[in-house]
Write a protein that holds these residues in place. Structure first.
Motif, PDB file in Angstrom:
ATOM      1  N   GLU A  93      40.519  40.403  41.631  1.00 54.57           N
ATOM      2  CA  GLU A  93      41.113  40.455  42.989  1.00 54.57           C
ATOM      3  C   GLU A  93      41.064  41.964  43.608  1.00 54.57           C
ATOM      4  OE1 GLU A  93      45.237  39.297  42.657  1.00 54.57           O
ATOM      5  OE2 GLU A  93      45.053  37.317  42.289  1.00 54.57           O
ATOM      6  N   ARG A  97      38.431  42.652  46.877  1.00 56.87           N
ATOM      7  CA  ARG A  97      38.941  43.689  47.850  1.00 56.87           C
ATOM      8  C   ARG A  97      37.911  44.750  48.094  1.00 56.87           C
ATOM      9  NH1 ARG A  97      44.142  42.723  45.806  1.00 56.87           N
ATOM     10  NH2 ARG A  97      43.961  44.695  44.711  1.00 56.87           N
ATOM     11  N   LYS A 101      34.602  45.162  51.831  1.00 58.73           N
ATOM     12  CA  LYS A 101      34.461  46.408  52.467  1.00 58.73           C
ATOM     13  C   LYS A 101      32.928  46.704  52.836  1.00 58.73           C
ATOM     14  CE  LYS A 101      38.419  48.885  50.727  1.00 58.73           C
ATOM     15  NZ  LYS A 101      38.903  50.142  49.981  1.00 58.73           N
TER      16      LYS A 101
END
Length: 262
Positions: A93, A97, A101
């Protein structure tokens, strides 16, 4: 080419401990057009920062705490774990994340390289400061006293030998594996040094005295003749297995002098 901060760190380490840093600098200008190339880069950064420098980073952080280095270590850990382990959901996870980006693998690679560069810059500044403190350098030397790569470099220097980086890494790994299988007893550094000497000379037979005692008695530490003297010592040990201590050293010296006279 070595990056500036990496060179600074390596030089500060050498000044502080007398030990050279026998690892390659990371690629801080990577080319990653695919996710597979990005994964390879992550693995390389993990080995460099989270494995090769882990012990010394923890030591330096203990002396001069910094929040960014543990964060970098955690980021690299999460990215690598997500790539190689399917049972670490928290790492997956966190990695997802971070990856979200950036639009491309190259952008992600550039960002990760920038983070690692910043981390090395921080580490180098801490290392320079520590290298100026005699008490802290003494602690750093003690930390490295049983580091396999450091011991191997010292033994190679005693024997007057140098190796290509790839050969050095291979032989250090062989010593590390051997000491795991045959941990022996007594002074770990002495045992490790003996294993290093045996690996360098491709001879697994132990001498009845530490190799550096042989070289010291002959005045050959760090000379081009050192390796030859140890090979003669092994020959003496094989022919006269009952010799010990001073008697062994005397026989080696006599054999060495005789060989030199021929």
């Amino acid at each position: 080419m070595m990056s500036g901060p990496f060179t600074t760190f390596a030089q500060a380490r050498l000044v502080a401990t007398g030990s050279s840093l026998e690892i390659d600098p990371p690629d801080l200008a990577p080319s990653c057009w695919t996710e597979a190339e990005l994964k390879t880069l992550v693995s390389a950064y993990y080995k460099f920062f989270n494995e090769n420098l882990a012990k010394e980073t923890s030591f330096l952080l203990k002396l001069r705490p910094n929040r960014e280095l543990p964060q970098l270590r955690r980021l690299i850990y999460n990215l690598r774990s997500a790539n190689e382990h399917s049972d670490n959901s928290s790492a997956q996870e966190a990695a997802a994340r971070w990856r979200a980006k950036f639009d491309t693998p190259q952008q992600a690679a550039d960002a990760l390289a920038a983070e690692l560069l910043k981390g090395i810059e921080i580490l180098s500044r801490i290392a320079v400061a520590v290298s100026r403190d005699p008490d802290k350098t003494a602690e750093w030397k003690q930390l490295l006293s049983v580091d396999t790569g450091t011991v191997f470099s010292a033994v190679a220097s005693d024997l007057g030998l140098r190796f290509r980086a790839s050969d050095l890494r291979r032989m250090v790994r062989n010593v590390e594996k051997r000491i795991e299988i045959q941990p022996g007893s007594g002074d770990r550094r002495v045992l490790m040094a003996e294993y290093c000497a045996q690996e360098i000379l491709s001879d697994r037979r132990p001498l009845p005295v530490p190799y550096d005692q042989v070289l010291d008695s002959l005045g050959l530490l760090g000379t081009q003749s050192a390796a030859g003297a140890i090979l003669i010592a092994h020959s003496v040990s094989e022919v006269m297995p009952n010799l010990r201590g001073d008697a062994f050293l005397a026989r080696v010296e006599a054999t060495w002098r005789t060989a030199g006279a021929q």
